[in-house]
Write a protein that holds these residues in place. Sequence first.
Motif, PDB file in Angstrom:
ATOM      1  N   MET A 145       0.802  -1.285   0.090  1.00 13.39           N
ATOM      2  CA  MET A 145       0.126  -0.006  -0.358  1.00 13.39           C
ATOM      3  C   MET A 145       1.297   0.931  -0.057  1.00 13.39           C
ATOM      4  SD  MET A 145      -3.401  -1.483   0.347  1.00 13.39           S
ATOM      5  CE  MET A 145      -4.155   0.060   0.646  1.00 13.39           C
ATOM      6  N   ALA A 146       0.096   2.588  -0.436  1.00 15.24           N
ATOM      7  CA  ALA A 146       0.740   3.688  -0.540  1.00 15.24           C
ATOM      8  C   ALA A 146       0.124   4.787  -0.941  1.00 15.24           C
ATOM      9  CB  ALA A 146       2.153   3.419  -1.986  1.00 15.24           C
ATOM     10  N   GLU A 147       0.625   5.940  -0.056  1.00 17.51           N
ATOM     11  CA  GLU A 147      -0.699   6.828  -0.101  1.00 17.51           C
ATOM     12  C   GLU A 147      -0.309   7.446  -1.915  1.00 17.51           C
ATOM     13  OE1 GLU A 147      -1.049   9.671   2.520  1.00 17.51           O
ATOM     14  OE2 GLU A 147      -1.754   8.263   3.959  1.00 17.51           O
ATOM     15  N   VAL A 148      -1.225   7.829  -2.954  1.00 22.19           N
ATOM     16  CA  VAL A 148      -0.861   8.100  -3.709  1.00 22.19           C
ATOM     17  C   VAL A 148      -2.306   9.203  -4.131  1.00 22.19           C
ATOM     18  CG1 VAL A 148      -0.976   7.922  -6.868  1.00 22.19           C
ATOM     19  CG2 VAL A 148       0.256   6.222  -5.272  1.00 22.19           C
ATOM     20  N   GLY A 149      -1.596  10.208  -4.235  1.00 16.09           N
ATOM     21  CA  GLY A 149      -2.924  12.008  -4.058  1.00 16.09           C
ATOM     22  C   GLY A 149      -3.260  11.674  -3.262  1.00 16.09           C
ATOM     23  N   GLY A 150      -2.919  11.342  -1.813  1.00 20.67           N
ATOM     24  CA  GLY A 150      -3.879  11.542  -0.533  1.00 20.67           C
ATOM     25  C   GLY A 150      -4.535  10.992  -0.086  1.00 20.67           C
ATOM     26  N   VAL A 151      -4.947   9.693  -1.150  1.00 20.04           N
ATOM     27  CA  VAL A 151      -5.343   8.630  -1.557  1.00 20.04           C
ATOM     28  C   VAL A 151      -4.566   7.475  -0.862  1.00 20.04           C
ATOM     29  CG1 VAL A 151      -7.403   6.867  -1.193  1.00 20.04           C
ATOM     30  CG2 VAL A 151      -7.191   9.460  -2.108  1.00 20.04           C
ATOM     31  N   SER A 152      -4.618   6.505   0.314  1.00 22.25           N
ATOM     32  CA  SER A 152      -3.837   4.597   0.549  1.00 22.25           C
ATOM     33  C   SER A 152      -4.737   4.116  -0.621  1.00 22.25           C
ATOM     34  CB  SER A 152      -3.926   4.916   1.924  1.00 22.25           C
ATOM     35  OG  SER A 152      -3.530   3.246   1.832  1.00 22.25           O
ATOM     36  N   ARG A 153      -4.193   3.259  -0.959  1.00 22.20           N
ATOM     37  CA  ARG A 153      -4.447   2.426  -2.182  1.00 22.20           C
ATOM     38  C   ARG A 153      -3.525   1.325  -2.738  1.00 22.20           C
ATOM     39  NH1 ARG A 153      -2.874   2.306  -7.501  1.00 22.20           N
ATOM     40  NH2 ARG A 153      -1.520   4.002  -8.181  1.00 22.20           N
ATOM     41  N   PRO A 154      -3.878   0.157  -2.507  1.00 19.10           N
ATOM     42  CA  PRO A 154      -2.568  -0.902  -3.122  1.00 19.10           C
ATOM     43  C   PRO A 154      -2.237  -0.394  -4.893  1.00 19.10           C
ATOM     44  CG  PRO A 154      -4.625  -1.784  -3.697  1.00 19.10           C
ATOM     45  CD  PRO A 154      -5.524  -0.133  -2.623  1.00 19.10           C
ATOM     46  N   ILE A 155      -0.667  -0.944  -4.296  1.00 20.37           N
ATOM     47  CA  ILE A 155       0.450  -0.658  -5.778  1.00 20.37           C
ATOM     48  C   ILE A 155       1.170  -2.018  -5.641  1.00 20.37           C
ATOM     49  CG2 ILE A 155       0.274   1.775  -5.059  1.00 20.37           C
ATOM     50  CD1 ILE A 155       2.735   1.192  -3.928  1.00 20.37           C
ATOM     51  N   GLY A 156       0.214  -2.502  -4.757  1.00 19.23           N
ATOM     52  CA  GLY A 156       1.052  -4.477  -5.766  1.00 19.23           C
ATOM     53  C   GLY A 156       0.123  -5.257  -5.197  1.00 19.23           C
ATOM     54  N   THR A 157       0.281  -6.751  -5.563  1.00 18.89           N
ATOM     55  CA  THR A 157      -0.394  -8.002  -4.794  1.00 18.89           C
ATOM     56  C   THR A 157       0.431  -8.736  -5.325  1.00 18.89           C
ATOM     57  OG1 THR A 157      -2.194  -7.582  -6.373  1.00 18.89           O
ATOM     58  CG2 THR A 157      -2.102  -7.001  -3.875  1.00 18.89           C
ATOM     59  N   ILE A 158       0.440 -10.283  -4.616  1.00 17.66           N
ATOM     60  CA  ILE A 158       0.893 -11.442  -4.565  1.00 17.66           C
ATOM     61  C   ILE A 158       0.603 -12.495  -4.119  1.00 17.66           C
ATOM     62  CG2 ILE A 158       3.119 -11.482  -3.081  1.00 17.66           C
ATOM     63  CD1 ILE A 158       4.627 -12.285  -6.116  1.00 17.66           C
ATOM     64  N   GLU A 159       0.246 -13.284  -4.456  1.00 20.08           N
ATOM     65  CA  GLU A 159      -0.334 -14.630  -3.410  1.00 20.08           C
ATOM     66  C   GLU A 159       0.751 -15.623  -3.313  1.00 20.08           C
ATOM     67  OE1 GLU A 159      -3.624 -15.009  -2.703  1.00 20.08           O
ATOM     68  OE2 GLU A 159      -4.053 -13.448  -4.163  1.00 20.08           O
ATOM     69  N   ALA A 160       1.348 -15.602  -1.937  1.00 18.66           N
ATOM     70  CA  ALA A 160       2.490 -16.698  -1.788  1.00 18.66           C
ATOM     71  C   ALA A 160       1.258 -17.892  -0.815  1.00 18.66           C
ATOM     72  CB  ALA A 160       2.612 -16.113  -1.382  1.00 18.66           C
ATOM     73  N   VAL A 161       2.509 -19.271  -0.733  1.00 15.46           N
ATOM     74  CA  VAL A 161       1.764 -19.818   0.586  1.00 15.46           C
ATOM     75  C   VAL A 161       3.019 -20.657   1.284  1.00 15.46           C
ATOM     76  CG1 VAL A 161       1.530 -22.646   1.274  1.00 15.46           C
ATOM     77  CG2 VAL A 161       0.265 -21.385  -1.130  1.00 15.46           C
ATOM     78  N   ALA A 162       2.765 -20.063   2.703  1.00 18.65           N
ATOM     79  CA  ALA A 162       3.833 -20.117   3.229  1.00 18.65           C
ATOM     80  C   ALA A 162       4.908 -21.518   3.811  1.00 18.65           C
ATOM     81  CB  ALA A 162       3.919 -19.642   4.977  1.00 18.65           C
ATOM     82  N   PRO A 163       6.042 -22.007   3.533  1.00 20.24           N
ATOM     83  CA  PRO A 163       6.997 -20.318   3.806  1.00 20.24           C
ATOM     84  C   PRO A 163       7.290 -20.030   2.101  1.00 20.24           C
ATOM     85  CG  PRO A 163       7.661 -22.510   3.552  1.00 20.24           C
ATOM     86  CD  PRO A 163       6.728 -22.797   4.213  1.00 20.24           C
TER      87      PRO A 163
END
Length: 103
Positions: free
Chosen positions: A56-74
Amino acid sequence: RSVQGIVVSRRGEPVANCRVYLQTRVCNHADTRTDHRGHFDFEDAADGREYTIVVMAEVGGVSRPIGTIEAVAPQRGLRIEVEAPVEQATRCAGTRSEERRVG
């Protein structure tokens, strides 16, 4: 028992000080910030559990997701390329892009 990785820009530059969330289908499990090299580490991720990692990052004063990924631990060595340019992500995180450049 961990999920580790790096957050990078489209140009491959590490993105420091971004908020990273480790989520299950039900809720947020944990959150952290990337270090100065863009790395993050969730040490308490349960083996065999499926997670979504959201940057997440604030872009233009709004917090929004800027990247996602799926993972299985470990899981180690994840690479999350963020949508926002480095300058936007670092400015929103309160750092200057010149301080984060590697090389």
